[in-house]
Scaffold this active site. Sequence first.
Site, short mmCIF file in Angstrom:
data_model
loop_
_atom_site.label_atom_id
_atom_site.label_comp_id
_atom_site.label_asym_id
_atom_site.label_seq_id
_atom_site.Cartn_x
_atom_site.Cartn_y
_atom_site.Cartn_z
N CYS A 84 0.84 -1.21 0.00
CA CYS A 84 0.00 0.00 0.00
C CYS A 84 0.87 1.24 0.00
O CYS A 84 2.00 1.24 0.51
CB CYS A 84 -0.92 -0.01 1.23
SG CYS A 84 -2.11 1.34 1.20
N CYS A 88 -1.69 3.97 7.21
CA CYS A 88 -2.68 4.15 8.28
C CYS A 88 -2.23 3.41 9.54
O CYS A 88 -1.88 2.22 9.46
CB CYS A 88 -4.05 3.64 7.84
SG CYS A 88 -4.56 4.33 6.28
N CYS A 91 -4.03 0.04 10.38
CA CYS A 91 -4.21 -0.91 9.27
C CYS A 91 -4.15 -2.35 9.80
O CYS A 91 -3.24 -2.72 10.53
CB CYS A 91 -3.11 -0.71 8.24
SG CYS A 91 -3.25 -1.85 6.84
S1 SF4 Z 1 -5.80 0.79 5.95
FE1 SF4 Z 1 -3.93 -0.24 5.28
S2 SF4 Z 1 -4.38 -0.95 3.22
FE2 SF4 Z 1 -5.94 0.58 3.72
S3 SF4 Z 1 -5.12 2.51 2.92
FE3 SF4 Z 1 -4.46 2.36 5.05
S4 SF4 Z 1 -2.42 1.41 4.98
FE4 SF4 Z 1 -3.42 1.06 3.02
#
Ligand code: SF4
Length: 362
Positions: A84, A88, A91
Amino acid sequence: MWLLTLTAFAEKLLYVFSLQLTSLWKILIHLYSSFGTLLWSAGGKRSQHGKKRGEIREGTAREEDVSGHSVNPVSVNYHFTRQCNYKCGFCFHTAKTSFVLPLEKAKRGLLMLKEAGMEKINFSGGEPFLHDRGEFLGKLVKFCKKDLKLPSVSIVSNGSLIRERWFKDYGEYLDILAISCDSFDEQINALIGRGQGKKNHVENLWKLRRWCADYKVAFKINSVINRFNMEEDMNEQIQSLNPVRWKVFQCLLIEGENAGQEALREAEKFVISDEDFEKFLDRHKGISCLVPESNKKMKDSYLILDEYMRFLDCTRGRKDPSKSILDVGVEEAIKFSGFDEKMFFKRGGKYVWSKADLKLDW
Ligand code: SF4
Protein backbone atom coordinates in the site's frame (compact mmCIF):
# COMPACT_ATOMS: atom_id res chain seq x y z
CA MET A 1 -42.96 -51.96 -58.96
CA TRP A 2 -39.74 -53.73 -58.00
CA LEU A 3 -37.88 -50.57 -58.78
CA LEU A 4 -40.17 -48.52 -56.50
CA THR A 5 -39.83 -50.98 -53.60
CA LEU A 6 -36.07 -51.01 -54.00
CA THR A 7 -35.92 -47.19 -53.97
CA ALA A 8 -38.14 -47.00 -50.86
CA PHE A 9 -35.96 -49.62 -49.16
CA ALA A 10 -32.79 -47.69 -50.05
CA GLU A 11 -34.32 -44.46 -48.69
CA LYS A 12 -35.29 -46.19 -45.41
CA LEU A 13 -31.77 -47.59 -45.12
CA LEU A 14 -30.24 -44.20 -45.68
CA TYR A 15 -32.59 -42.61 -43.10
CA VAL A 16 -31.75 -45.22 -40.43
CA PHE A 17 -28.08 -44.95 -41.26
CA SER A 18 -28.11 -41.15 -41.01
CA LEU A 19 -29.95 -41.39 -37.65
CA GLN A 20 -27.30 -43.73 -36.38
CA LEU A 21 -24.59 -41.47 -37.68
CA THR A 22 -26.16 -38.54 -35.82
CA SER A 23 -26.37 -40.56 -32.60
CA LEU A 24 -22.84 -41.81 -33.10
CA TRP A 25 -21.69 -38.26 -33.60
CA LYS A 26 -23.48 -37.17 -30.42
CA ILE A 27 -21.89 -40.01 -28.47
CA LEU A 28 -18.47 -39.05 -29.82
CA ILE A 29 -18.95 -35.42 -28.82
CA HIS A 30 -20.11 -36.49 -25.35
CA LEU A 31 -17.11 -38.80 -24.92
CA TYR A 32 -14.77 -36.07 -26.08
CA SER A 33 -16.11 -33.48 -23.61
CA SER A 34 -16.12 -35.99 -20.73
CA PHE A 35 -12.54 -36.87 -21.59
CA GLY A 36 -11.67 -33.14 -21.60
CA THR A 37 -13.26 -32.65 -18.18
CA LEU A 38 -11.37 -35.67 -16.86
CA LEU A 39 -8.10 -34.29 -18.18
CA TRP A 40 -8.85 -30.85 -16.73
CA SER A 41 -9.68 -32.16 -13.26
CA ALA A 42 -6.69 -34.52 -13.33
CA GLY A 43 -4.51 -31.55 -14.24
CA GLY A 44 -6.13 -29.54 -11.47
CA LYS A 45 -5.58 -32.33 -8.97
CA ARG A 46 -1.98 -32.71 -10.06
CA SER A 47 -1.33 -29.03 -9.47
CA GLN A 48 -3.26 -29.19 -6.20
CA HIS A 49 -1.12 -31.99 -4.85
CA GLY A 50 2.14 -31.29 -6.62
CA LYS A 51 3.21 -28.67 -4.09
CA LYS A 52 5.25 -26.03 -5.85
CA ARG A 53 7.12 -24.67 -2.89
CA GLY A 54 7.97 -21.01 -2.97
CA GLU A 55 5.16 -20.38 -5.41
CA ILE A 56 2.20 -21.08 -3.16
CA ARG A 57 3.22 -21.14 0.46
CA GLU A 58 1.95 -23.87 2.75
CA GLY A 59 -0.86 -22.80 5.02
CA THR A 60 -0.65 -23.27 8.76
CA ALA A 61 -4.26 -24.29 9.08
CA ARG A 62 -5.47 -26.02 12.17
CA GLU A 63 -5.57 -29.75 11.66
CA GLU A 64 -9.03 -30.35 13.07
CA ASP A 65 -12.10 -29.92 10.96
CA VAL A 66 -13.65 -26.90 12.59
CA SER A 67 -17.21 -27.35 11.39
CA GLY A 68 -19.34 -30.19 10.17
CA HIS A 69 -21.45 -28.24 7.72
CA SER A 70 -20.18 -26.84 4.47
CA VAL A 71 -20.08 -23.07 4.09
CA ASN A 72 -21.27 -21.41 0.93
CA PRO A 73 -18.81 -18.73 -0.24
CA VAL A 74 -21.54 -16.33 -1.41
CA SER A 75 -19.47 -13.21 -0.81
CA VAL A 76 -15.66 -13.29 -0.87
CA ASN A 77 -13.03 -10.63 -0.16
CA TYR A 78 -9.83 -11.23 -2.09
CA HIS A 79 -6.90 -9.22 -0.71
CA PHE A 80 -4.60 -9.99 -3.63
CA THR A 81 -1.85 -7.63 -2.50
CA ARG A 82 -0.62 -6.42 0.87
CA GLN A 83 1.35 -3.51 -0.56
CA CYS A 84 0.00 0.00 0.00
CA ASN A 85 1.08 3.59 -0.58
CA TYR A 86 -0.60 4.78 2.65
CA LYS A 87 0.49 4.19 6.23
CA CYS A 88 -2.68 4.15 8.28
CA GLY A 89 -1.74 3.55 11.90
CA PHE A 90 -4.56 1.06 12.54
CA CYS A 91 -4.21 -0.91 9.27
CA PHE A 92 -5.10 -4.55 9.91
CA HIS A 93 -3.91 -6.01 6.62
CA THR A 94 -0.32 -4.90 6.45
CA ALA A 95 2.52 -5.28 3.93
CA LYS A 96 3.98 -8.49 5.37
CA THR A 97 4.72 -9.86 1.88
CA SER A 98 4.99 -8.41 -1.62
CA PHE A 99 3.57 -11.53 -3.24
CA VAL A 100 0.83 -11.35 -5.88
CA LEU A 101 -0.41 -14.44 -7.74
CA PRO A 102 0.14 -14.56 -11.50
CA LEU A 103 -3.01 -13.40 -13.31
CA GLU A 104 -3.96 -16.81 -14.73
CA LYS A 105 -3.72 -18.48 -11.31
CA ALA A 106 -5.83 -15.77 -9.72
CA LYS A 107 -8.42 -16.29 -12.47
CA ARG A 108 -8.38 -20.04 -11.87
CA GLY A 109 -9.05 -19.50 -8.16
CA LEU A 110 -11.91 -17.11 -8.94
CA LEU A 111 -13.44 -19.68 -11.30
CA MET A 112 -13.21 -22.29 -8.52
CA LEU A 113 -14.98 -19.91 -6.14
CA LYS A 114 -17.70 -19.21 -8.67
CA GLU A 115 -18.25 -22.95 -9.12
CA ALA A 116 -18.50 -23.25 -5.31
CA GLY A 117 -21.31 -20.66 -5.20
CA MET A 118 -19.65 -17.23 -5.11
CA GLU A 119 -22.00 -14.39 -6.15
CA LYS A 120 -20.03 -11.39 -5.01
CA ILE A 121 -16.32 -10.70 -5.15
CA ASN A 122 -14.66 -7.76 -3.48
CA PHE A 123 -11.06 -6.88 -4.39
CA SER A 124 -9.06 -5.29 -1.64
CA GLY A 125 -5.55 -4.98 -0.30
CA GLY A 126 -3.27 -3.30 0.61
CA GLU A 127 -4.09 -0.85 -2.11
CA PRO A 128 -5.51 -2.82 -5.08
CA PHE A 129 -4.71 -0.09 -7.65
CA LEU A 130 -1.00 -0.19 -6.79
CA HIS A 131 -0.02 -3.44 -8.51
CA ASP A 132 0.66 -3.04 -12.25
CA ARG A 133 -0.93 0.46 -12.07
CA GLY A 134 -4.41 -0.98 -11.69
CA GLU A 135 -4.20 -3.19 -14.82
CA PHE A 136 -4.08 -6.46 -12.86
CA LEU A 137 -7.15 -5.36 -10.90
CA GLY A 138 -8.95 -4.21 -14.06
CA LYS A 139 -8.36 -7.55 -15.77
CA LEU A 140 -9.74 -9.45 -12.76
CA VAL A 141 -12.78 -7.15 -12.55
CA LYS A 142 -13.49 -7.68 -16.26
CA PHE A 143 -13.00 -11.45 -15.96
CA CYS A 144 -15.39 -11.70 -13.00
CA LYS A 145 -18.15 -9.69 -14.66
CA LYS A 146 -17.78 -10.69 -18.33
CA ASP A 147 -16.60 -14.30 -18.13
CA LEU A 148 -17.84 -15.46 -14.74
CA LYS A 149 -20.95 -13.27 -14.88
CA LEU A 150 -20.89 -12.59 -11.15
CA PRO A 151 -23.86 -10.52 -9.96
CA SER A 152 -21.56 -8.23 -7.99
CA VAL A 153 -17.97 -7.08 -8.44
CA SER A 154 -16.63 -4.46 -6.05
CA ILE A 155 -13.38 -2.83 -4.92
CA VAL A 156 -12.22 -1.24 -1.67
CA SER A 157 -9.49 1.32 -2.25
CA ASN A 158 -7.98 4.39 -0.63
CA GLY A 159 -8.68 6.07 -3.98
CA SER A 160 -5.36 7.88 -4.34
CA LEU A 161 -4.12 5.99 -7.42
CA ILE A 162 -7.29 5.74 -9.50
CA ARG A 163 -7.14 7.44 -12.91
CA GLU A 164 -10.06 8.30 -15.20
CA ARG A 165 -8.51 6.04 -17.83
CA TRP A 166 -9.23 3.07 -15.54
CA PHE A 167 -12.94 3.95 -15.44
CA LYS A 168 -12.94 4.21 -19.23
CA ASP A 169 -11.41 0.76 -19.62
CA TYR A 170 -13.04 -1.16 -16.79
CA GLY A 171 -15.85 0.94 -15.23
CA GLU A 172 -18.61 -0.93 -17.04
CA TYR A 173 -17.56 -4.20 -15.34
CA LEU A 174 -17.55 -2.77 -11.81
CA ASP A 175 -20.67 -2.63 -9.63
CA ILE A 176 -19.41 -0.84 -6.52
CA LEU A 177 -16.34 1.23 -5.66
CA ALA A 178 -15.81 1.75 -1.93
CA ILE A 179 -13.38 4.49 -0.93
CA SER A 180 -11.89 4.62 2.55
CA CYS A 181 -12.34 7.98 4.21
CA ASP A 182 -12.11 8.40 7.96
CA SER A 183 -12.21 12.15 8.20
CA PHE A 184 -13.09 15.29 6.26
CA ASP A 185 -10.38 17.16 8.12
CA GLU A 186 -7.02 16.75 6.35
CA GLN A 187 -5.12 17.23 9.61
CA ILE A 188 -6.90 14.25 11.11
CA ASN A 189 -6.22 12.24 7.96
CA ALA A 190 -2.55 13.09 8.34
CA LEU A 191 -2.61 11.97 11.98
CA ILE A 192 -4.20 8.68 10.98
CA GLY A 193 -1.69 8.15 8.16
CA ARG A 194 -4.19 8.46 5.32
CA GLY A 195 -2.52 10.62 2.76
CA GLN A 196 0.51 11.03 0.63
CA GLY A 197 2.44 14.25 0.82
CA LYS A 198 0.48 17.11 -0.73
CA LYS A 199 -2.37 15.04 -2.15
CA ASN A 200 -5.64 15.98 -0.55
CA HIS A 201 -7.62 12.86 0.35
CA VAL A 202 -10.94 14.71 0.64
CA GLU A 203 -10.66 16.57 -2.71
CA ASN A 204 -9.79 13.29 -4.34
CA LEU A 205 -12.89 11.72 -2.83
CA TRP A 206 -15.09 14.29 -4.60
CA LYS A 207 -13.34 13.65 -7.92
CA LEU A 208 -13.94 9.91 -7.56
CA ARG A 209 -17.59 10.55 -6.69
CA ARG A 210 -17.99 12.40 -10.02
CA TRP A 211 -16.25 9.67 -12.02
CA CYS A 212 -18.45 7.02 -10.40
CA ALA A 213 -21.51 8.94 -11.57
CA ASP A 214 -20.04 9.52 -15.07
CA TYR A 215 -19.10 5.88 -15.56
CA LYS A 216 -22.09 4.40 -13.72
CA VAL A 217 -20.35 2.73 -10.80
CA ALA A 218 -22.12 2.70 -7.41
CA PHE A 219 -20.16 4.79 -4.92
CA LYS A 220 -19.62 3.66 -1.34
CA ILE A 221 -17.64 5.06 1.60
CA ASN A 222 -15.88 3.08 4.35
CA SER A 223 -14.84 4.80 7.58
CA VAL A 224 -12.91 3.40 10.52
CA ILE A 225 -13.86 5.13 13.75
CA ASN A 226 -10.88 5.58 16.02
CA ARG A 227 -9.55 7.86 18.74
CA PHE A 228 -8.78 10.68 16.29
CA ASN A 229 -12.13 10.94 14.46
CA MET A 230 -14.63 9.65 17.02
CA GLU A 231 -15.78 13.21 17.91
CA GLU A 232 -16.27 14.29 14.30
CA ASP A 233 -19.61 15.23 12.81
CA MET A 234 -19.67 13.94 9.22
CA ASN A 235 -23.38 14.38 8.54
CA GLU A 236 -23.13 17.22 6.06
CA GLN A 237 -20.34 15.78 3.92
CA ILE A 238 -21.79 12.29 3.80
CA GLN A 239 -25.18 13.64 2.83
CA SER A 240 -23.75 15.67 -0.04
CA LEU A 241 -21.57 12.82 -1.27
CA ASN A 242 -24.68 10.62 -1.14
CA PRO A 243 -23.05 7.15 -1.25
CA VAL A 244 -25.16 4.02 -1.75
CA ARG A 245 -23.71 2.70 1.51
CA TRP A 246 -21.63 4.20 4.29
CA LYS A 247 -19.89 1.42 6.19
CA VAL A 248 -18.76 2.55 9.61
CA PHE A 249 -16.30 0.22 11.34
CA GLN A 250 -14.99 0.24 14.88
CA CYS A 251 -11.19 0.18 14.93
CA LEU A 252 -10.15 -3.47 15.38
CA LEU A 253 -6.99 -5.04 16.81
CA ILE A 254 -5.58 -8.13 15.07
CA GLU A 255 -2.53 -9.81 16.54
CA GLY A 256 0.37 -10.01 14.10
CA GLU A 257 -1.09 -7.22 11.93
CA ASN A 258 -1.62 -4.15 14.13
CA ALA A 259 -1.00 -5.55 17.62
CA GLY A 260 1.64 -7.74 19.25
CA GLN A 261 5.37 -8.15 18.75
CA GLU A 262 5.39 -9.31 15.15
CA ALA A 263 3.00 -6.63 13.93
CA LEU A 264 3.98 -3.88 11.50
CA ARG A 265 1.57 -1.43 13.19
CA GLU A 266 0.74 -0.53 16.77
CA ALA A 267 -2.92 0.32 16.74
CA GLU A 268 -3.57 0.32 20.48
CA LYS A 269 -3.62 4.11 20.58
CA PHE A 270 -6.40 4.18 17.95
CA VAL A 271 -8.79 1.81 19.73
CA ILE A 272 -12.09 3.16 21.09
CA SER A 273 -14.61 1.72 23.51
CA ASP A 274 -17.99 0.31 22.46
CA GLU A 275 -19.63 3.34 24.12
CA ASP A 276 -17.60 5.80 22.05
CA PHE A 277 -18.49 3.88 18.92
CA GLU A 278 -22.18 4.00 19.86
CA LYS A 279 -21.95 7.76 20.44
CA PHE A 280 -20.54 8.23 16.93
CA LEU A 281 -23.36 6.12 15.47
CA ASP A 282 -25.93 8.05 17.45
CA ARG A 283 -24.61 11.36 16.10
CA HIS A 284 -25.13 10.06 12.55
CA LYS A 285 -28.37 8.17 13.04
CA GLY A 286 -30.16 10.40 10.50
CA ILE A 287 -28.11 8.97 7.63
CA SER A 288 -30.14 6.18 6.10
CA CYS A 289 -27.30 4.52 4.16
CA LEU A 290 -25.15 4.10 7.32
CA VAL A 291 -24.25 0.45 7.99
CA PRO A 292 -22.53 0.10 11.39
CA GLU A 293 -20.04 -2.65 12.10
CA SER A 294 -18.83 -3.09 15.63
CA ASN A 295 -15.84 -5.35 16.31
CA LYS A 296 -18.21 -8.11 17.33
CA LYS A 297 -20.12 -7.95 14.06
CA MET A 298 -17.07 -7.57 11.86
CA LYS A 299 -14.45 -9.98 13.20
CA ASP A 300 -15.62 -13.34 11.84
CA SER A 301 -18.33 -12.40 9.38
CA TYR A 302 -16.10 -11.89 6.33
CA LEU A 303 -14.67 -14.57 4.08
CA ILE A 304 -11.17 -13.24 3.57
CA LEU A 305 -8.72 -14.63 1.03
CA ASP A 306 -5.12 -13.51 1.27
CA GLU A 307 -2.56 -13.03 -1.53
CA TYR A 308 -2.01 -16.83 -1.78
CA MET A 309 -5.76 -17.47 -1.92
CA ARG A 310 -5.79 -18.85 1.62
CA PHE A 311 -8.80 -18.18 3.83
CA LEU A 312 -7.90 -16.21 6.95
CA ASP A 313 -9.46 -17.30 10.23
CA CYS A 314 -9.77 -14.39 12.70
CA THR A 315 -11.61 -16.27 15.47
CA ARG A 316 -8.51 -16.28 17.71
CA GLY A 317 -7.88 -12.56 17.32
CA ARG A 318 -5.21 -13.11 14.65
CA LYS A 319 -5.27 -14.19 11.02
CA ASP A 320 -4.62 -17.94 10.82
CA PRO A 321 -4.38 -19.04 7.17
CA SER A 322 -5.95 -22.16 5.68
CA LYS A 323 -4.23 -23.96 2.83
CA SER A 324 -4.62 -22.27 -0.54
CA ILE A 325 -7.80 -23.04 -2.46
CA LEU A 326 -5.48 -23.62 -5.44
CA ASP A 327 -3.88 -26.51 -3.55
CA VAL A 328 -6.79 -28.15 -1.75
CA GLY A 329 -9.93 -26.74 -3.37
CA VAL A 330 -12.54 -24.35 -1.97
CA GLU A 331 -14.56 -26.89 0.01
CA GLU A 332 -11.55 -28.08 2.00
CA ALA A 333 -9.95 -24.67 2.56
CA ILE A 334 -13.17 -22.99 3.66
CA LYS A 335 -13.44 -25.36 6.64
CA PHE A 336 -10.55 -23.38 8.13
CA SER A 337 -11.92 -19.91 7.41
CA GLY A 338 -13.55 -19.41 10.83
CA PHE A 339 -16.45 -17.83 8.93
CA ASP A 340 -19.55 -17.00 10.98
CA GLU A 341 -22.25 -17.36 8.35
CA LYS A 342 -25.06 -16.41 10.77
CA MET A 343 -23.34 -13.15 11.66
CA PHE A 344 -22.74 -12.49 7.94
CA PHE A 345 -26.50 -12.51 7.35
CA LYS A 346 -27.22 -10.73 10.65
CA ARG A 347 -24.97 -7.80 9.78
CA GLY A 348 -26.72 -7.48 6.40
CA GLY A 349 -23.85 -9.03 4.44
CA LYS A 350 -26.25 -9.93 1.64
CA TYR A 351 -27.81 -6.80 0.18
CA VAL A 352 -28.67 -5.35 -3.24
CA TRP A 353 -25.14 -5.50 -4.58
CA SER A 354 -25.53 -5.49 -8.32
CA LYS A 355 -25.66 -2.07 -9.99
CA ALA A 356 -28.28 -3.41 -12.37
CA ASP A 357 -30.62 -3.85 -9.39
CA LEU A 358 -29.69 -0.67 -7.53
CA LYS A 359 -31.71 1.54 -9.90
CA LEU A 360 -29.51 4.53 -9.23
CA ASP A 361 -30.09 8.08 -10.27
CA TRP A 362 -26.52 8.49 -11.49
S1 SF4 B 1 -5.80 0.79 5.95
FE1 SF4 B 1 -3.93 -0.24 5.28
S2 SF4 B 1 -4.38 -0.95 3.22
FE2 SF4 B 1 -5.94 0.58 3.72
S3 SF4 B 1 -5.12 2.51 2.92
FE3 SF4 B 1 -4.46 2.36 5.05
S4 SF4 B 1 -2.42 1.41 4.98
FE4 SF4 B 1 -3.42 1.06 3.02
